[in-house]
Design a protein around this motif. Structure first.
Motif, PDB file in Angstrom:
ATOM      1  N   SER A 159     -36.322-101.215  54.903  1.00  0.00           N
ATOM      2  CA  SER A 159     -36.386 -99.777  55.146  1.00  0.00           C
ATOM      3  C   SER A 159     -36.340 -99.512  56.643  1.00  0.00           C
ATOM      4  O   SER A 159     -36.635-100.399  57.456  1.00  0.00           O
ATOM      5  N   LEU A 160     -35.958 -98.281  56.988  1.00  0.00           N
ATOM      6  CA  LEU A 160     -35.968 -97.817  58.382  1.00  0.00           C
ATOM      7  C   LEU A 160     -36.968 -96.674  58.477  1.00  0.00           C
ATOM      8  O   LEU A 160     -36.842 -95.681  57.746  1.00  0.00           O
ATOM      9  N   ASP A 161     -37.942 -96.800  59.374  1.00  0.00           N
ATOM     10  CA  ASP A 161     -38.977 -95.769  59.473  1.00  0.00           C
ATOM     11  C   ASP A 161     -38.396 -94.380  59.711  1.00  0.00           C
ATOM     12  O   ASP A 161     -38.778 -93.404  59.061  1.00  0.00           O
ATOM     13  N   GLU A 162     -37.489 -94.282  60.661  1.00  0.00           N
ATOM     14  CA  GLU A 162     -36.984 -92.974  61.078  1.00  0.00           C
ATOM     15  C   GLU A 162     -35.886 -92.436  60.152  1.00  0.00           C
ATOM     16  O   GLU A 162     -35.555 -91.247  60.209  1.00  0.00           O
ATOM     17  N   TYR A 163     -35.298 -93.303  59.327  1.00  0.00           N
ATOM     18  CA  TYR A 163     -34.227 -92.882  58.420  1.00  0.00           C
ATOM     19  C   TYR A 163     -34.508 -93.462  57.027  1.00  0.00           C
ATOM     20  O   TYR A 163     -33.812 -94.376  56.557  1.00  0.00           O
ATOM     21  N   PRO A 164     -35.514 -92.952  56.340  1.00  0.00           N
ATOM     22  CA  PRO A 164     -35.971 -93.554  55.081  1.00  0.00           C
ATOM     23  C   PRO A 164     -34.947 -93.532  53.957  1.00  0.00           C
ATOM     24  O   PRO A 164     -35.084 -94.287  52.991  1.00  0.00           O
ATOM     25  N   ASP A 165     -33.927 -92.689  54.054  1.00  0.00           N
ATOM     26  CA  ASP A 165     -32.935 -92.599  52.977  1.00  0.00           C
ATOM     27  C   ASP A 165     -31.740 -93.536  53.176  1.00  0.00           C
ATOM     28  O   ASP A 165     -30.871 -93.612  52.296  1.00  0.00           O
ATOM     29  N   LEU A 166     -31.705 -94.244  54.302  1.00  0.00           N
ATOM     30  CA  LEU A 166     -30.509 -95.037  54.614  1.00  0.00           C
ATOM     31  C   LEU A 166     -30.466 -96.347  53.832  1.00  0.00           C
ATOM     32  O   LEU A 166     -29.388 -96.779  53.391  1.00  0.00           O
ATOM     33  N   LEU A 167     -31.606 -97.000  53.643  1.00  0.00           N
ATOM     34  CA  LEU A 167     -31.664 -98.288  52.951  1.00  0.00           C
ATOM     35  C   LEU A 167     -32.454 -98.141  51.656  1.00  0.00           C
ATOM     36  O   LEU A 167     -33.404 -97.371  51.582  1.00  0.00           O
ATOM     37  N   ASP A 168     -32.048 -98.908  50.648  1.00  0.00           N
ATOM     38  CA  ASP A 168     -32.780 -98.870  49.382  1.00  0.00           C
ATOM     39  C   ASP A 168     -32.873-100.278  48.797  1.00  0.00           C
ATOM     40  O   ASP A 168     -32.490-101.262  49.439  1.00  0.00           O
ATOM     41  N   ALA A 169     -33.350-100.376  47.576  1.00  0.00           N
ATOM     42  CA  ALA A 169     -33.617-101.681  46.969  1.00  0.00           C
ATOM     43  C   ALA A 169     -32.358-102.470  46.650  1.00  0.00           C
ATOM     44  O   ALA A 169     -32.447-103.659  46.309  1.00  0.00           O
ATOM     45  N   THR A 170     -31.169-101.858  46.754  1.00  0.00           N
ATOM     46  CA  THR A 170     -29.930-102.587  46.493  1.00  0.00           C
ATOM     47  C   THR A 170     -29.428-103.352  47.714  1.00  0.00           C
ATOM     48  O   THR A 170     -28.434-104.069  47.617  1.00  0.00           O
ATOM     49  N   VAL A 171     -30.098-103.213  48.861  1.00  0.00           N
ATOM     50  CA  VAL A 171     -29.698-103.940  50.073  1.00  0.00           C
ATOM     51  C   VAL A 171     -30.109-105.407  49.929  1.00  0.00           C
ATOM     52  O   VAL A 171     -31.283-105.717  49.713  1.00  0.00           O
ATOM     53  N   ASP A 172     -29.138-106.320  50.039  1.00  0.00           N
ATOM     54  CA  ASP A 172     -29.437-107.755  49.973  1.00  0.00           C
ATOM     55  C   ASP A 172     -30.155-108.236  51.229  1.00  0.00           C
ATOM     56  O   ASP A 172     -31.113-108.997  51.162  1.00  0.00           O
ATOM     57  N   TRP A 173     -29.621-107.805  52.387  1.00  0.00           N
ATOM     58  CA  TRP A 173     -30.207-108.243  53.659  1.00  0.00           C
ATOM     59  C   TRP A 173     -29.845-107.249  54.744  1.00  0.00           C
ATOM     60  O   TRP A 173     -28.750-106.669  54.726  1.00  0.00           O
ATOM     61  N   ALA A 174     -30.763-107.047  55.675  1.00  0.00           N
ATOM     62  CA  ALA A 174     -30.529-106.159  56.816  1.00  0.00           C
ATOM     63  C   ALA A 174     -31.201-106.765  58.032  1.00  0.00           C
ATOM     64  O   ALA A 174     -32.311-107.314  57.937  1.00  0.00           O
ATOM     65  N   THR A 175     -30.543-106.658  59.192  1.00  0.00           N
ATOM     66  CA  THR A 175     -31.092-107.238  60.409  1.00  0.00           C
ATOM     67  C   THR A 175     -30.375-106.613  61.613  1.00  0.00           C
ATOM     68  O   THR A 175     -29.388-105.888  61.456  1.00  0.00           O
ATOM     69  N   TRP A 176     -30.896-106.887  62.798  1.00  0.00           N
ATOM     70  CA  TRP A 176     -30.231-106.464  64.028  1.00  0.00           C
ATOM     71  C   TRP A 176     -29.395-107.612  64.563  1.00  0.00           C
ATOM     72  O   TRP A 176     -29.824-108.768  64.510  1.00  0.00           O
ATOM     73  N   ASP A 177     -28.211-107.307  65.099  1.00  0.00           N
ATOM     74  CA  ASP A 177     -27.412-108.362  65.714  1.00  0.00           C
ATOM     75  C   ASP A 177     -27.689-108.427  67.211  1.00  0.00           C
ATOM     76  O   ASP A 177     -28.534-107.695  67.751  1.00  0.00           O
ATOM     77  N   PHE A 178     -26.991-109.306  67.897  1.00  0.00           N
ATOM     78  CA  PHE A 178     -27.193-109.545  69.324  1.00  0.00           C
ATOM     79  C   PHE A 178     -26.918-108.304  70.171  1.00  0.00           C
ATOM     80  O   PHE A 178     -27.508-108.110  71.230  1.00  0.00           O
ATOM     81  N   LEU A 179     -26.022-107.429  69.685  1.00  0.00           N
ATOM     82  CA  LEU A 179     -25.633-106.235  70.429  1.00  0.00           C
ATOM     83  C   LEU A 179     -26.524-105.030  70.112  1.00  0.00           C
ATOM     84  O   LEU A 179     -26.291-103.946  70.634  1.00  0.00           O
TER      85      LEU A 179
END
Length: 272
Positions: A211-231
């Motif tokens: 989940s994203l604190d500031e954008y709670p509707d952007l991610l949901d339980a269907t997301v396999d994986w989420a992370t930040w990249d080097f950029l």
């Protein structure tokens, strides 16, 4: 009609370069590795691998060139390997005891920590060390995943790792995790805070929710994986697709890049 199960995808961001290793699984015993350059969104594809990879015990080197992994072949034989992405051909190979232990992660740019490998064969340009297994997390996925998360920038939100409750009346072994404090990662003060919580050992193994604190509707339980990249981009895998959100994309909720990997199919084997 049987429900179509989307491809499952795990993402491994390089700590020191704009590369992400994409581990795609579909069907259940067919994998493909993709190296994603998140600066120009060029994708390099491997050949198809028939067997099983253990993505949460894999890692990508800081420069984005190498990957360490645990694999099991079609006949049940298992091995540990280090390869040059996106190919899985081993430059360093190590014996494995089935799926007990296995895999590893880069502690820093020069040192690769191995999770209980046996006899080694081959040469790679890194120092090799042994991962100190935390008894709380066992010797499998979490023993590699959790120190990798800390290295990348994730921070525990608290000391409570939750309560495991066995799922009743399930045809397969499943455990639900309740009240995990989880992890969070905010690369800069301008970035939203990304959170992940362990939800248990479920249908597809160790399962996390994002989940994203500031954008709670952007991610949901269907997301396999989420992370930040080097950029500093948010990269995520959902329903067989890759997404990349730059910092300016969050307000519009429209990704800068999207690639559908759902319909990749291995070549037909010749019939003799």
């Amino acid at each position: 009609m049987m429900k179509q199960i989307p491809a499952r995808i795990h993402l491994l961001p390089a700590k020191g370069s704009p590369y992400v290793a994409v581990i795609r699984r579909k069907p259940s015993k067919v994998f493909r590795i993709i190296r994603w350059n998140t600066e120009d969104d060029h994708l390099e594809y491997s050949s198809w691998f028939y067997g099983k990879l253990y993505p949460k015990r894999c890692d990508i080197s800081f420069d984005g060139k190498w990957m360490v992994y645990l694999a099991m072949g079609k006949k049940g034989q298992s091995w540990n390997g280090v390869c040059l992405l996106p190919c899985l051909k081993t430059c360093l190979e190590g014996e494995s005891w089935g799926t007990y232990f296995g895999g590893g992660y880069w502690k820093n740019e020069k040192e690769l920590l191995l999770n209980g490998w046996g006899k080694l064969k081959g040469i790679i340009p890194f120092r090799l060390g042994q991962l100190n297994v935390n008894a709380q997390f066992g010797k499998e996925d979490l023993s590699v995943l959790y120190p990798r998360l800390e290295r990348d920038g994730w921070t525990r939100a608290g000391d409570n790792y939750g309560n495991n409750v066995k799922v009743k009346n399930s045809k397969i072994y499943m455990v639900k995790c309740e009240n995990d404090d989880g992890w969070y990662w905010q690369p800069t003060g301008e970035h939203p805070t990304l959170r992940m919580h362990y939800r248990g050992y479920l249908q597809h193994g160790y399962t996390f929710e994002f989940s994203l604190d500031e954008y709670p509707d952007l991610l949901d339980a269907t997301v396999d994986w989420a992370t930040w990249d080097f950029l500093g981009n948010l990269v995520l895998a959902q329903q067989g697709k890759l997404y990349k959100y730059k910092l300016d994309d969050f307000k519009s909720k429209q990704p800068s890049f999207c690639k559908d990997l759902e319909f990749l199919e291995p070549p037909q084997k010749p019939k003799f």
